[in-house]
Design a protein around this motif. Structure first.
Motif, mmCIF file in Angstrom:
data_model
loop_
_atom_site.group_PDB
_atom_site.id
_atom_site.type_symbol
_atom_site.label_atom_id
_atom_site.label_comp_id
_atom_site.label_asym_id
_atom_site.label_seq_id
_atom_site.Cartn_x
_atom_site.Cartn_y
_atom_site.Cartn_z
ATOM 1 N N ILE A 1 0.769 -1.113 0.050
ATOM 2 C CA ILE A 1 0.048 -0.014 0.057
ATOM 3 C C ILE A 1 0.918 1.182 0.121
ATOM 4 O O ILE A 1 1.972 1.366 0.783
ATOM 5 C CB ILE A 1 -1.058 -0.068 1.605
ATOM 6 C CG1 ILE A 1 -1.806 -1.213 1.091
ATOM 7 C CG2 ILE A 1 -1.731 1.274 1.343
ATOM 8 C CD1 ILE A 1 -2.794 -1.257 0.116
ATOM 9 N N LEU A 2 0.503 2.219 -0.743
ATOM 10 C CA LEU A 2 1.406 3.391 -1.136
ATOM 11 C C LEU A 2 1.059 4.257 0.214
ATOM 12 O O LEU A 2 -0.036 4.136 0.599
ATOM 13 C CB LEU A 2 0.888 4.064 -2.288
ATOM 14 C CG LEU A 2 1.416 3.519 -3.422
ATOM 15 C CD1 LEU A 2 0.542 4.289 -4.609
ATOM 16 C CD2 LEU A 2 2.821 3.697 -3.802
ATOM 17 N N PRO A 3 2.001 5.060 0.716
ATOM 18 C CA PRO A 3 1.623 6.137 1.863
ATOM 19 C C PRO A 3 0.958 6.883 1.112
ATOM 20 O O PRO A 3 1.006 7.491 -0.019
ATOM 21 C CB PRO A 3 2.991 6.444 2.037
ATOM 22 C CG PRO A 3 3.930 6.522 0.700
ATOM 23 C CD PRO A 3 3.349 5.130 0.219
ATOM 24 N N THR A 4 -0.164 7.425 1.854
ATOM 25 C CA THR A 4 -1.068 8.439 1.488
ATOM 26 C C THR A 4 -1.522 9.753 2.354
ATOM 27 O O THR A 4 -1.344 9.347 3.774
ATOM 28 C CB THR A 4 -2.849 7.330 1.541
ATOM 29 O OG1 THR A 4 -3.022 7.070 2.753
ATOM 30 C CG2 THR A 4 -2.492 6.487 0.539
ATOM 31 N N VAL A 5 -2.069 10.631 2.052
ATOM 32 C CA VAL A 5 -2.703 11.516 2.830
ATOM 33 C C VAL A 5 -4.056 11.455 2.838
ATOM 34 O O VAL A 5 -4.688 11.341 1.414
ATOM 35 C CB VAL A 5 -2.391 13.018 2.233
ATOM 36 C CG1 VAL A 5 -2.922 14.251 3.091
ATOM 37 C CG2 VAL A 5 -0.753 13.167 2.296
ATOM 38 N N GLU A 6 -5.077 11.575 4.070
ATOM 39 C CA GLU A 6 -6.398 11.435 3.802
ATOM 40 C C GLU A 6 -7.013 12.615 4.469
ATOM 41 O O GLU A 6 -6.502 13.038 5.731
ATOM 42 C CB GLU A 6 -6.951 10.141 4.630
ATOM 43 C CG GLU A 6 -6.236 8.952 4.032
ATOM 44 C CD GLU A 6 -6.470 7.454 4.328
ATOM 45 O OE1 GLU A 6 -7.428 7.625 5.562
ATOM 46 O OE2 GLU A 6 -6.034 6.389 4.178
ATOM 47 N N ILE A 7 -8.366 12.769 3.869
ATOM 48 C CA ILE A 7 -9.146 14.002 4.358
ATOM 49 C C ILE A 7 -10.641 13.296 4.439
ATOM 50 O O ILE A 7 -10.994 12.706 3.505
ATOM 51 C CB ILE A 7 -9.084 15.156 3.758
ATOM 52 C CG1 ILE A 7 -7.736 15.697 3.590
ATOM 53 C CG2 ILE A 7 -10.109 16.104 4.359
ATOM 54 C CD1 ILE A 7 -7.453 17.060 2.840
ATOM 55 N N GLU A 8 -11.213 13.439 5.534
ATOM 56 C CA GLU A 8 -12.692 12.874 5.567
ATOM 57 C C GLU A 8 -13.539 13.901 5.937
ATOM 58 O O GLU A 8 -13.299 14.727 6.651
ATOM 59 C CB GLU A 8 -12.876 11.717 6.617
ATOM 60 C CG GLU A 8 -11.886 10.493 6.390
ATOM 61 C CD GLU A 8 -12.207 9.435 7.537
ATOM 62 O OE1 GLU A 8 -12.775 9.640 8.305
ATOM 63 O OE2 GLU A 8 -11.342 8.347 7.460
ATOM 64 N N THR A 9 -14.672 14.191 4.758
ATOM 65 C CA THR A 9 -15.586 15.278 5.104
ATOM 66 C C THR A 9 -16.746 15.085 6.255
ATOM 67 O O THR A 9 -17.428 15.925 6.305
ATOM 68 C CB THR A 9 -16.127 15.319 3.632
ATOM 69 O OG1 THR A 9 -17.009 14.395 3.338
ATOM 70 C CG2 THR A 9 -14.938 15.694 2.688
ATOM 71 N N ALA B 1 -21.078 20.007 2.386
ATOM 72 C CA ALA B 1 -22.589 19.680 2.652
ATOM 73 C C ALA B 1 -23.252 19.157 1.209
ATOM 74 O O ALA B 1 -24.053 18.621 0.998
ATOM 75 C CB ALA B 1 -23.419 21.040 2.997
ATOM 76 N N ALA B 2 -22.240 19.327 0.070
ATOM 77 C CA ALA B 2 -22.665 18.898 -1.183
ATOM 78 C C ALA B 2 -22.279 17.682 -1.539
ATOM 79 O O ALA B 2 -22.954 17.066 -2.600
ATOM 80 C CB ALA B 2 -22.024 20.058 -2.276
ATOM 81 N N LEU B 3 -21.591 17.080 -0.518
ATOM 82 C CA LEU B 3 -21.102 15.528 -0.780
ATOM 83 C C LEU B 3 -21.620 14.835 0.417
ATOM 84 O O LEU B 3 -21.664 15.200 1.375
ATOM 85 C CB LEU B 3 -19.604 15.561 -0.978
ATOM 86 C CG LEU B 3 -19.096 16.695 -2.094
ATOM 87 C CD1 LEU B 3 -17.431 16.449 -1.749
ATOM 88 C CD2 LEU B 3 -19.277 16.020 -3.476
ATOM 89 N N PRO B 4 -21.792 13.517 0.172
ATOM 90 C CA PRO B 4 -21.925 12.567 1.093
ATOM 91 C C PRO B 4 -20.508 12.354 1.978
ATOM 92 O O PRO B 4 -19.472 12.793 1.430
ATOM 93 C CB PRO B 4 -22.376 11.296 0.501
ATOM 94 C CG PRO B 4 -21.632 11.279 -0.749
ATOM 95 C CD PRO B 4 -21.730 12.661 -1.019
ATOM 96 N N PRO B 5 -20.615 11.833 3.093
ATOM 97 C CA PRO B 5 -19.250 11.683 3.960
ATOM 98 C C PRO B 5 -18.355 10.977 3.003
ATOM 99 O O PRO B 5 -18.641 9.653 2.799
ATOM 100 C CB PRO B 5 -19.765 10.738 5.029
ATOM 101 C CG PRO B 5 -21.275 10.859 5.208
ATOM 102 C CD PRO B 5 -21.764 11.394 3.738
ATOM 103 N N THR B 6 -17.261 11.590 2.520
ATOM 104 C CA THR B 6 -16.249 11.111 1.653
ATOM 105 C C THR B 6 -14.897 11.171 2.139
ATOM 106 O O THR B 6 -14.252 12.140 2.772
ATOM 107 C CB THR B 6 -16.537 12.017 0.369
ATOM 108 O OG1 THR B 6 -18.016 11.775 -0.135
ATOM 109 C CG2 THR B 6 -15.555 11.338 -0.583
ATOM 110 N N ARG B 7 -14.197 9.963 2.007
ATOM 111 C CA ARG B 7 -12.969 9.892 2.291
ATOM 112 C C ARG B 7 -11.990 10.390 0.923
ATOM 113 O O ARG B 7 -12.048 9.633 0.052
ATOM 114 C CB ARG B 7 -12.324 8.796 2.729
ATOM 115 C CG ARG B 7 -10.729 8.240 3.273
ATOM 116 C CD ARG B 7 -10.514 7.106 3.645
ATOM 117 N NE ARG B 7 -11.210 6.810 4.728
ATOM 118 C CZ ARG B 7 -11.964 5.751 4.985
ATOM 119 N NH1 ARG B 7 -12.349 4.961 4.056
ATOM 120 N NH2 ARG B 7 -12.506 5.427 6.162
#
Length: 226
Positions: free
Chosen positions: A6-14, A45-51
């Motif tokens: 698995i590549l290293p990643t940056v993650e943001i959850e809305t 608010a325009a998107l569902p909870p998204t990672r």
């Protein structure tokens, strides 16, 4: 069977407990932090909870840059847009790494149908290549300032599951890295092959502008269905 790390990643959850994911690949020489500001500009608010998952590409020598080692999804062996520029082995390796990230999202409870593959420049090329060959239907493909790599192999390798996957291609009219007209040829090939693809041009060079961010947000809202 070879295990793909698995590549290293940056993650943001809305939102809490994300139900959707966008795996977004950066361009040549950048890293996973490159498109973090775009998520900050979205109306959550325009998107569902998204990672949002931003992987860091591996480092490799890049021929057109004198063999300099940098983050790259594949080697670019020529500046000639009339010939194959991309290294097939590198494309295939990166596609396998993106498949591993999709599988990780599956393991975290997000089905393929709720996953968008996105990318800019080289990253967009890998997003297109991988999505159109992926064996299960994805939510969509976001291809920014990019083109279709290994275009001559698509007809034989395309997945039936993603023959109707929505694609949004966007390009700068004044792009001096990947010419606008060259990218238009990829758009035309995909449209001719029957993919539901949208194209948008912006007055920008090799980059994105706020108008484009707003259009991306709107498109994501249509494919990341709650």
């Amino acid at each position: 069977m070879t295990h793909t790390p698995i590549l290293p990643t940056v993650e943001i959850e809305t939102g809490a407990n994300p139900t959707h994911a966008v795996i977004w690949l950066h361009g040549l020489g950048a890293d996973g932090h490159d498109f973090e500001p775009v998520v900050d500009a979205f109306d959550e608010a325009a998107l569902p909870p998204t990672r949002f998952v931003f992987p860091h590409a591996p480092t490799r020598p890049v021929t057109i840059n004198g063999g300099y080692v940098m983050r790259a999804w594949y080697d670019i062996v020529s500046q000639d847009f009339s010939a194959r520029r991309e290294d097939p082995e590198g494309v295939h390796q990166s596609a396998a790494q993106i498949e591993a990230l999709i599988a990780r999202e599956n393991a975290r409870g997000i089905p393929d149908a709720n996953i968008v593959l996105a990318g800019f420049s080289q990253g967009g090329a890998i997003a297109l290549h991988t999505a159109l060959r992926h064996p299960k239907r994805l939510a969509g493909v976001l291809a920014l300032s990019t083109y279709l790599p290994l275009a001559d192999t698509l007809a034989a390798e395309a997945s039936d599951a993603n023959r109707d996957v929505p694609i949004f291609m966007a390009h700068g009219r004044d792009d001096g890295v990947i010419p606008h007209d060259f990218a238009l040829k990829s758009f035309a090939q995909l449209k001719q092959a029957g993919y539901p693809i949208a194209w948008q041009t912006y007055f920008v060079e090799h980059g994105i502008v706020m108008e484009e961010v707003r259009d991306i947000e709107q498109w994501l809202g249509t494919v990341l269905v709650r």
